[in-house]
Enzyme design. Sequence first.
Site, PDB file in Angstrom:
ATOM      1  N   ASP A  60      33.500  46.914  93.097  1.00  8.76           N
ATOM      2  CA  ASP A  60      34.698  47.622  93.559  1.00  8.76           C
ATOM      3  C   ASP A  60      34.575  48.008  95.037  1.00  8.76           C
ATOM      4  O   ASP A  60      35.564  48.375  95.673  1.00  8.76           O
ATOM      5  CB  ASP A  60      34.898  48.915  92.739  1.00  8.76           C
ATOM      6  CG  ASP A  60      36.102  48.814  91.807  1.00  8.76           C
ATOM      7  OD1 ASP A  60      36.928  47.902  91.992  1.00  8.76           O
ATOM      8  OD2 ASP A  60      36.211  49.657  90.900  1.00  8.76           O
ATOM      9  N   LYS A  69      40.969  42.454  82.782  1.00  4.55           N
ATOM     10  CA  LYS A  69      39.775  42.081  83.550  1.00  4.55           C
ATOM     11  C   LYS A  69      38.826  41.266  82.681  1.00  4.55           C
ATOM     12  O   LYS A  69      38.311  40.227  83.108  1.00  4.55           O
ATOM     13  CB  LYS A  69      39.061  43.333  84.083  1.00  4.55           C
ATOM     14  CG  LYS A  69      39.773  43.964  85.262  1.00  4.55           C
ATOM     15  CD  LYS A  69      39.237  45.349  85.594  1.00  4.55           C
ATOM     16  CE  LYS A  69      40.084  45.981  86.695  1.00  4.55           C
ATOM     17  NZ  LYS A  69      39.825  47.402  86.904  1.00  4.55           N
ATOM     18  N   GLN A 116      35.765  52.015  85.459  1.00  7.85           N
ATOM     19  CA  GLN A 116      37.218  52.148  85.573  1.00  7.85           C
ATOM     20  C   GLN A 116      37.596  53.591  85.937  1.00  7.85           C
ATOM     21  O   GLN A 116      37.182  54.536  85.267  1.00  7.85           O
ATOM     22  CB  GLN A 116      37.870  51.741  84.238  1.00  7.85           C
ATOM     23  CG  GLN A 116      39.375  51.729  84.248  1.00  7.85           C
ATOM     24  CD  GLN A 116      39.964  50.663  85.178  1.00  7.85           C
ATOM     25  OE1 GLN A 116      39.508  49.531  85.219  1.00  7.85           O
ATOM     26  NE2 GLN A 116      40.974  51.048  85.940  1.00  7.85           N
TER      27      GLN A 116
END
Length: 300
Positions: free
Chosen positions: A121, A54, A98
Amino acid sequence: MPATIIDGKAFAAKVRAQVADHVTRLKDAHGITPGLAVVLVGEDPASQVYVRSKGKQTVEVGMKSVEHKLDAETSEADLLAVIDQLNNDPEIHGILVQLPLPKHLDEDLVINSIAPEKDVDGFHISNVGLLGTGQKSMVPCTPLGCLMMLRDHHGSISGMDAVVIGRSNIVGKPMAQLLLGDSCTVTIAHSRTKDLAEVVRRADIVVAAVGRPQMVPGDWIKPGATVIDVGINRLDAPERGEGKTRLVGDVDYDSCAAVAGAITPVPGGVGPMTIACLLANTVTACCRANGLDEPDGLTA
Ligand code: NDP
């Protein structure tokens, strides 16, 4: 006729190029650099690989990348303090924590502490509610990537019968909402669904997000249907050498490709689109934060 292979790797490269183009325009016209912060707690090896990837791709499209690596014993208060600091940092437009988090941390509490407009997200309860009510939201990256591929392949998917196998909060449920938003007739199947084969056979679009290797065989697929395989499963592959593995999806690729009209491979299908959509969400969040026009085609 063999199925068209929907090339997620090539499509993801196109999305990244579009993001990079928009980043350049934001810098040149407005002096703004979109920023993405990724918070990693602990040393889970798979998570470390994702976070590295990422960070690398964020920099490649010209955005600012910030990584916060916290040790596995980090307290909830310390993690929330990091998120609070990022929420208030004007140079950060996207925040991603994460998952999974170590067991002592409350995942819902942590995700819901992210400012919803920076929740790239799309897991914050506000974004879930906005998506569910058809309002502008941050959309979870994996389902967004699937939707983009479906729109690209079909043009319009309005009126099509879609079956989503899996009802998780990160893939199945938001995927179903997005398909409904594009006027599909949607069925969500799960582990208690009766006669799954019959349910899947009705579908013009099948999205498999189960986490069971090669679970969907070709004889469940309606001839000509589009199959989107979200699954990422690692199988032992002794034929490739000792200790080697290979990735397979949730559908049995060969038998499904023989019947389907179009299919995403694993690897090289949905997977690459997920990070591309994270970058797309970050640029969208940056535009919204600054009251600027969003790039076309990068969100639902
Ligand atoms: P979860 O484990 O959270 O959810 C799996 C879902 O599958 C559940 O709703 C479960 O039903 C359902 N299910 C399990 N067994 C069956 C069965 N026999 N028949 C029908 N339904 C079943 O998984 P995720 O949604 O997080 O992930 C799904 C897959 O997608 C995994 O392989 C994961 O690795 C992959 N993935 C890939 C991403 C990418 O970037 N390509 C990103 C995220 C995930 P129930 O609710 O009843 O238990």
